[in-house]
Write a protein that holds these residues in place. Structure first.
Motif, mmCIF file in Angstrom:
data_model
loop_
_atom_site.group_PDB
_atom_site.id
_atom_site.type_symbol
_atom_site.label_atom_id
_atom_site.label_comp_id
_atom_site.label_asym_id
_atom_site.label_seq_id
_atom_site.Cartn_x
_atom_site.Cartn_y
_atom_site.Cartn_z
ATOM 1 N N ARG A 117 -9.157 -0.392 4.922
ATOM 2 C CA ARG A 117 -9.521 0.844 5.627
ATOM 3 C C ARG A 117 -8.791 0.936 6.959
ATOM 4 O O ARG A 117 -8.285 2.004 7.334
ATOM 5 N N PHE B 299 0.761 3.987 -2.865
ATOM 6 C CA PHE B 299 0.203 5.283 -2.497
ATOM 7 C C PHE B 299 1.158 6.421 -2.833
ATOM 8 O O PHE B 299 0.724 7.536 -3.147
ATOM 9 N N ILE C 104 -9.888 3.702 -0.637
ATOM 10 C CA ILE C 104 -9.968 2.354 -0.084
ATOM 11 C C ILE C 104 -10.350 1.337 -1.162
ATOM 12 O O ILE C 104 -9.713 0.289 -1.311
ATOM 13 N N ILE D 145 0.834 -1.203 0.000
ATOM 14 C CA ILE D 145 0.000 0.000 0.000
ATOM 15 C C ILE D 145 0.867 1.250 0.000
ATOM 16 O O ILE D 145 0.621 2.207 -0.739
ATOM 17 N N ASP D 146 1.897 1.249 0.839
ATOM 18 C CA ASP D 146 2.766 2.419 0.954
ATOM 19 C C ASP D 146 3.428 2.750 -0.381
ATOM 20 O O ASP D 146 3.447 3.899 -0.818
ATOM 21 N N LEU E 293 -2.845 7.457 6.174
ATOM 22 C CA LEU E 293 -2.992 7.813 4.764
ATOM 23 C C LEU E 293 -4.326 8.495 4.526
ATOM 24 O O LEU E 293 -5.356 8.040 5.002
ATOM 25 N N GLN E 294 -4.261 9.595 3.776
ATOM 26 C CA GLN E 294 -5.475 10.307 3.369
ATOM 27 C C GLN E 294 -5.403 10.564 1.881
ATOM 28 O O GLN E 294 -4.433 11.141 1.391
ATOM 29 N N THR E 295 -6.428 10.140 1.157
ATOM 30 C CA THR E 295 -6.459 10.382 -0.279
ATOM 31 C C THR E 295 -6.706 11.858 -0.553
ATOM 32 O O THR E 295 -7.206 12.589 0.299
ATOM 33 N N TYR F 95 -5.166 1.816 6.286
ATOM 34 C CA TYR F 95 -5.040 3.234 5.934
ATOM 35 C C TYR F 95 -4.985 4.086 7.200
ATOM 36 O O TYR F 95 -4.167 5.002 7.317
#
Length: 282
Positions: A84, A55, A63, A51-52, A92-94, A87
């Motif tokens: 979720r 992202f 998500i 994910i990292d 993490l924030q989109t 995150y």
């Protein structure tokens, strides 16, 4: 007395003495107090690393899109609920606006974003700060860093297995003691940075407070670029085997980053050289 025994003596709940003072009293480096890596299952650690990395390339992945990527592209079998949770764990924030964005959090005042359309023309005019997830060989930790936006110099940093407000506050206070204070300090709207403890520290130093719009990671683009740089150039290439190993490696990399690594955007000189040169004439 071992480091672990000393660490057990430190109480963050003791209001009459800060963690820093307690560490000094018992001869424990403050960084070592925070250095027990956080643990997750092997699967979750693999997911978090994936994910990292994704992202960093696609900060607009929410998500559902990240879940699809993990399942369809990497072959995992995970649901949105797990992603979720990860995150949240990774902070993490989109960057896209979210539903109910206008609903205010009554627990904390959100300060306006002050950097839009301003010319940043000198050192210590604007500092920006953020926290990021750092994967390790086993477990993970968090890194907090402060960047001088004008020069790209890292003014202060620390590594911890928690994301406490006092941890962030101490790093900022140390940076101010060493370099002087900035005119503006920019962060996201994380709970550490909206805490009265953190806000009052900035106010007491007469520093203007700026906060990114919620869901707008690009408002803090310079620290985001730094995270990308350190992860691709060091963290991913050198998985740390423990907190002390991580500390030593990051310290060495940041010496290189500040003093040797040349940046195209500041005339192909190092952040330290650009900072010192312009500090003398500002």
């Amino acid at each position: 007395m071992s480091t672990n025994q000393k660490r057990d003596l430190v109480s963050p709940c003791y209001k009459k003495m800060s963690v820093l003072k307690q560490c000094e009293l018992i001869g424990l480096q403050r960084s070592n107090y925070y250095f027990k890596p956080k643990g997750e299952s092997v699967l979750n650690q693999m997911l978090m690393k994936a994910i990292d990395a994704k992202f960093l390339e696609c900060p607009f992945y929410g998500i559902e899109r990240m879940t699809t990527y993990l399942n369809m592209d990497l072959g995992y079998r995970v649901d949105c609920k797990r992603v979720r949770r990860l995150y949240r764990l990774m902070c993490l924030q989109t960057i896209y606006p979210k539903k109910n964005l206008s609903k205010a959090n009554l627990q904390a005042y959100k300060y306006p974003y002050l950097l839009r359309n301003i010319d940043i023309i000198r050192p210590n005019q604007v500092w920006a700060a953020d926290i990021t997830y750092i994967p390790m060989f086993r477990g993970f930790m968090y890194m907090f860093a402060i960047i001088d936006v004008f020069s790209r110099k890292i003014m202060g940093w620390s590594i911890s297995n928690t994301m406490s407000v006092n941890w962030c506050k101490e790093v900022v206070e140390t940076a101010i003691d060493k370099h002087g204070k900035p005119e503006i300090f920019n962060t996201d709207q994380g709970s550490q940075f909206t805490s009265p403890v953190f806000i009052n520290m900035l106010k007491n130093n007469e520093i203007k407070i700026s906060m990114d719009g919620k869901g707008r990671a690009l408002d803090n683009i310079f620290i985001e670029r730094f995270w990308r740089t350190i992860k691709y150039e060091y963290i991913y290439l050198n998985p740390a085997n423990g907190g002390i190993d991580l500390l030593k490696g990051v310290r060495t990399y940041l010496e290189f980053y500040n003093n040797e690594r040349r940046h195209e955007s500041i005339g192909k000189v190092s952040p330290e050289e650009y900072y010192r040169t312009n500090l003398m004439v500002s």
